[in-house]
Structure formats: structure tokens, C-alpha cells
Write a protein that holds these residues in place. Structure first.
Motif, PDB file in Angstrom:
ATOM      1  N   ARG A  16      12.032   0.920   9.237  1.00 33.86           N
ATOM      2  CA  ARG A  16      11.108   0.839   8.098  1.00 33.86           C
ATOM      3  C   ARG A  16      10.240   2.094   7.976  1.00 33.86           C
ATOM      4  N   SER A  17       9.825   2.668   9.114  1.00 29.25           N
ATOM      5  CA  SER A  17       8.838   3.758   9.082  1.00 29.25           C
ATOM      6  C   SER A  17       9.453   5.156   9.202  1.00 29.25           C
ATOM      7  N   LYS A  18      10.779   5.247   9.381  1.00 31.16           N
ATOM      8  CA  LYS A  18      11.409   6.529   9.703  1.00 31.16           C
ATOM      9  C   LYS A  18      11.376   7.540   8.569  1.00 31.16           C
ATOM     10  N   SER A 172      -9.459  -1.796  13.108  1.00 30.74           N
ATOM     11  CA  SER A 172      -8.478  -0.839  12.583  1.00 30.74           C
ATOM     12  C   SER A 172      -7.339  -1.593  11.920  1.00 30.74           C
ATOM     13  N   LEU A 173      -6.956  -1.148  10.728  1.00 26.63           N
ATOM     14  CA  LEU A 173      -5.825  -1.724  10.002  1.00 26.63           C
ATOM     15  C   LEU A 173      -4.676  -0.716  10.033  1.00 26.63           C
ATOM     16  N   GLN A 174      -3.560  -1.116  10.638  1.00 24.74           N
ATOM     17  CA  GLN A 174      -2.397  -0.240  10.744  1.00 24.74           C
ATOM     18  C   GLN A 174      -1.166  -0.981  10.258  1.00 24.74           C
ATOM     19  N   GLY A 175      -0.655  -0.563   9.107  1.00 25.13           N
ATOM     20  CA  GLY A 175       0.515  -1.237   8.564  1.00 25.13           C
ATOM     21  C   GLY A 175       0.237  -2.704   8.321  1.00 25.13           C
ATOM     22  N   ARG A 176       0.981  -3.576   9.009  1.00 24.23           N
ATOM     23  CA  ARG A 176       0.793  -5.019   8.832  1.00 24.23           C
ATOM     24  C   ARG A 176      -0.043  -5.627   9.962  1.00 24.23           C
ATOM     25  N   LYS A 177      -0.797  -4.790  10.689  1.00 20.00           N
ATOM     26  CA  LYS A 177      -1.592  -5.307  11.808  1.00 20.00           C
ATOM     27  C   LYS A 177      -3.051  -4.880  11.723  1.00 20.00           C
ATOM     28  N   ILE A 178      -3.909  -5.832  12.048  1.00 18.94           N
ATOM     29  CA  ILE A 178      -5.325  -5.541  12.264  1.00 18.94           C
ATOM     30  C   ILE A 178      -5.549  -5.546  13.770  1.00 18.94           C
ATOM     31  N   TYR A 179      -6.257  -4.537  14.264  1.00 19.60           N
ATOM     32  CA  TYR A 179      -6.643  -4.500  15.674  1.00 19.60           C
ATOM     33  C   TYR A 179      -8.159  -4.622  15.783  1.00 19.60           C
ATOM     34  N   LEU A 180      -8.603  -5.542  16.628  1.00 23.25           N
ATOM     35  CA  LEU A 180     -10.011  -5.688  16.978  1.00 23.25           C
ATOM     36  C   LEU A 180     -10.127  -5.353  18.455  1.00 23.25           C
ATOM     37  N   VAL A 181     -10.866  -4.272  18.750  1.00 25.64           N
ATOM     38  CA  VAL A 181     -10.839  -3.699  20.096  1.00 25.64           C
ATOM     39  C   VAL A 181     -12.250  -3.421  20.593  1.00 25.64           C
ATOM     40  N   HIS A 227       1.392  11.207   7.647  1.00 28.48           N
ATOM     41  CA  HIS A 227       1.577   9.887   7.048  1.00 28.48           C
ATOM     42  C   HIS A 227       0.660   8.825   7.637  1.00 28.48           C
ATOM     43  N   GLY A 228      -0.036   9.111   8.719  1.00 24.24           N
ATOM     44  CA  GLY A 228      -0.765   8.076   9.448  1.00 24.24           C
ATOM     45  C   GLY A 228      -2.121   7.716   8.875  1.00 24.24           C
ATOM     46  N   GLU A 229      -2.757   6.757   9.536  1.00 26.74           N
ATOM     47  CA  GLU A 229      -4.081   6.296   9.130  1.00 26.74           C
ATOM     48  C   GLU A 229      -5.092   7.440   9.153  1.00 26.74           C
ATOM     49  N   LEU A 230      -5.008   8.313  10.149  1.00 31.50           N
ATOM     50  CA  LEU A 230      -5.924   9.453  10.219  1.00 31.50           C
ATOM     51  C   LEU A 230      -5.725  10.383   9.026  1.00 31.50           C
ATOM     52  N   GLY A 231      -4.471  10.583   8.639  1.00 36.96           N
ATOM     53  CA  GLY A 231      -4.185  11.422   7.485  1.00 36.96           C
ATOM     54  C   GLY A 231      -4.712  10.844   6.187  1.00 36.96           C
ATOM     55  N   ARG A 232      -4.789   9.521   6.119  1.00 36.66           N
ATOM     56  CA  ARG A 232      -5.336   8.878   4.915  1.00 36.66           C
ATOM     57  C   ARG A 232      -6.856   8.919   4.900  1.00 36.66           C
ATOM     58  N   VAL A 233      -7.465   8.884   6.064  1.00 37.30           N
ATOM     59  CA  VAL A 233      -8.931   8.869   6.158  1.00 37.30           C
ATOM     60  C   VAL A 233      -9.519  10.269   5.982  1.00 37.30           C
ATOM     61  N   TYR A 234      -8.851  11.273   6.551  1.00 38.52           N
ATOM     62  CA  TYR A 234      -9.388  12.635   6.531  1.00 38.52           C
ATOM     63  C   TYR A 234      -8.528  13.560   5.688  1.00 38.52           C
ATOM     64  N   GLY A 247       6.956  10.785   8.159  1.00 33.51           N
ATOM     65  CA  GLY A 247       8.015  10.005   8.767  1.00 33.51           C
ATOM     66  C   GLY A 247       8.486  10.651  10.061  1.00 33.51           C
ATOM     67  N   ALA A 248       9.722  10.340  10.456  1.00 31.97           N
ATOM     68  CA  ALA A 248      10.239  10.805  11.740  1.00 31.97           C
ATOM     69  C   ALA A 248      10.279  12.322  11.854  1.00 31.97           C
ATOM     70  N   TYR A 249      10.368  13.021  10.727  1.00 33.63           N
ATOM     71  CA  TYR A 249      10.371  14.486  10.781  1.00 33.63           C
ATOM     72  C   TYR A 249       9.025  15.034  11.257  1.00 33.63           C
ATOM     73  N   ALA A 250       7.961  14.260  11.100  1.00 32.02           N
ATOM     74  CA  ALA A 250       6.648  14.702  11.578  1.00 32.02           C
ATOM     75  C   ALA A 250       6.656  14.867  13.090  1.00 32.02           C
ATOM     76  N   ALA A 251       7.423  14.021  13.795  1.00 31.43           N
ATOM     77  CA  ALA A 251       7.514  14.146  15.259  1.00 31.43           C
ATOM     78  C   ALA A 251       8.115  15.491  15.634  1.00 31.43           C
TER      79      ALA A 251
END
Length: 275
Positions: A16-18, A172-181, A227-234, A247-251
Motif C-alpha cells: 500500500r505504501s510503496k 500522533s496520527l500515522q496512516g490508520r493508527k493513532i499512537y498515545l505515548v 511523504h511522511g508525517e514530518l514532511g506534512r507538518v514542516y 514512497g520506497a524510492y525515498a529510502a
């Protein structure tokens, strides 16, 4: 030198994320219930192996130990001495839990953060079957919540985020997951501990989400996939570089950037970075 990197959507990718690459052109790196579910591009895996011969590679993930164990392409092929799992809540050294770190983290959470039960009750007040698919307390430390993203009550979640901060927790909201940490469970703190253990003077780091921000800030050279959350925030960041590729090319791009910097003696020359 150390290269500490997040895994999911930084180095490894699901179908899905590639992004715009054929799955046949990728190498499977994770097996779950008889199926390959995560992959790397062939150039990325090759470059990661090259980096592993130059410096100490430390995988860093929000996954709990059992989930990390599934990633055979990292765990078995690269055989890292240290691995940071559970969002920094646990550290493996040579496949064994570091008990000193385990005691430190749990004592810090107990002392400075509200209990998981209190945080869970706060979330339960706004949770609804219409958007919450599952809620898991991971390693008795943090919550991983699978959600229906299009149905999220954004105003209520923003209020939850504000209340969480008051309790010493992060949201933190990442894709289809919320993390409470709990704030005392962080990848950055775990990285600083491993850096001390390895007596390393210089750290490269990569990660895509807000949960990776502490990891990147603890590094000397930090890079994030666009493509990540950091890229959307900043739009830009004074300490973090962003890839052009998604996507995978970013790696491939981020691994090549770190390789070139390290091979050129960047740690010694303190090469300035760009956003």
C-alpha cells in the motif's frame, strides 16, 4: 558512527505504501502468517548493507518485539547489535532485552507521566465503534489504536491531544493508527543511551513520523522521507533534511545521501546541511 533508522515507511514499505514501483522489483523483508507484507527496493537493501559495513546500524521502531521479529530482512540478514523497539520503550542488545534501560524507562514513566489506565479512560470517553477498529496497550507502555481515518472526530481528538500533554503523554496520527505515548518513552532517549553504550561520536538518523522527531533531533545528521508525517507538518526544518523522492524510492535517496556524507568524511568535516 551510528546510523539509527525508523523502519516502516522509512526503509521498508508495504504494498500500500510503496508508491510508484512494481512489487516484483522489490525484495521481501517481512513474513507474517505465511505472507510477505513488507519490502525494500533492491538498491536500498544493497546500500543499507554497504552502510552496515561502515558504521553501526541501529533499527528503531514503534513495533513491539514480536512485530520487529517478523522483519527477517533486517533482523537476520543485517544482524544489528542493538535494536530499539516499542518506540524506545525497549532496547535489544544481541537479541536480549537491556534490563538497565527497561528499569529506567518504566521508572521514568511511573514518576513523570500519568498511568496508562488514566490515559485509556480519557480516550474511551470519545471512542466510538464508528471510527475505532481496535485499541492495544503495547508493552504496558503506550496505545496503538487502529482507526477509520475518514470518520475521525478531529475537534475531539485535538482536545484529547491537549489533555494528553497535560498528563505527560503525546498524540500522533500515522496512516490508520493513532499512537498515545508517554513522553518518557521516546526513540531519541533510547538512541542517546545506545550512543553512549557504543561510545559513538556521530549519529546519522532517518524517520518519517512525529514519533521519530526525537530520534532525528538526537542525531547529528537527520533526514526524513518527504511523504511522511514530518514532511506534512514542516515545510522546512532547521535540523532535518527532506528527500525529494516519495514512497520506497525515498529510502534509496536517504541511504545514498547518508552513504555519500559518511564516505566523504562528513562527520569529521561537519558538512553543513540543507532543508
Amino acid at each position: 558512527m551510528i546510523f539509527a533508522s525508523d523502519l516502516d515507511q522509512t526503509l521498508i514499505y508495504s504494498a500500500r505504501s510503496k508508491g510508484n514501483i512494481e512489487i516484483e522489483d522489490m525484495v521481501p523483508v517481512e513474513l507474517y502468517e505465511g505472507r510477505h507484507i513488507s519490502y525494500m527496493t533492491k538498491p536500498a537493501l544493497g546500500k543499507l548493507r554497504e552502510l552496515g559495513s561502515m558504521l553501526s546500524f541501529v533499527p528503531v521502531t514503534t513495533r513491539i518485539p514480536a512485530q520487529y521479529d517478523r522483519i527477517f530482512g533486517i533482523k537476520e540478514q543485517l544482524r544489528p547489535r542493538y535494536a530499539i523497539v516499542s518506540n524506545g520503550g525497549a532496547i535489544f542488545e544481541e537479541g536480549r532485552i537491556d534490563r538497565e534501560w527497561d528499569r529506567h524507562v518504566r521508572e521514568a514513566v511511573k514518576t513523570y507521566c500519568a498511568g496508562s489506565a488514566e490515559m485509556g479512560e480519557l480516550f474511551a470517553k470519545i471512542a466510538s465503534p464508528s471510527w475505532v477498529k481496535s485499541t492495544d496497550l503495547c508493552d504496558d507502555l503506550f496505545y496503538s489504536i487502529v482507526v477509520e481515518r475518514d470518520s475521525l472526530p478531529l475537534d475531539q481528538l485535538e482536545e484529547l491531544r491537549r489533555q494528553a500533554v497535560e498528563l505527560g503523554w503525546s498524540y500522533s496520527l500515522q496512516g490508520r493508527k493513532i499512537y498515545l505515548v508517554p513522553e518518557k518513552v521516546s526513540k531519541g532517549a533510547a538512541l542517546r543511551y545506545v550512543k553512549e553504550k557504543l561510545a559513538s561520536a556521530y549519529v546519522y538518523a532517518a524517520g518519517d513520523s512525529l514519533l521519530d522527531e526525537s530520534l532525528l533531533l538526537a542525531a547529528d545528521y537527520a533526514i526524513a522521507p518527504a511523504h511522511g508525517e514530518l514532511g506534512r507538518v514542516y515545510d522546512s526544518h532547521p535540523h532535518i533534511r527532506f528527500t525529494e523522492a516519495r514512497g520506497a524510492y525515498a529510502a534509496e535517496e536517504l541511504l545514498e545521501a547518508i552513504f555519500r556524507h559518511a564516505a566523504a568524511g562528513g562527520a569529521d568535516r561537519n558538512v553543513p546541511h540543507h532543508s
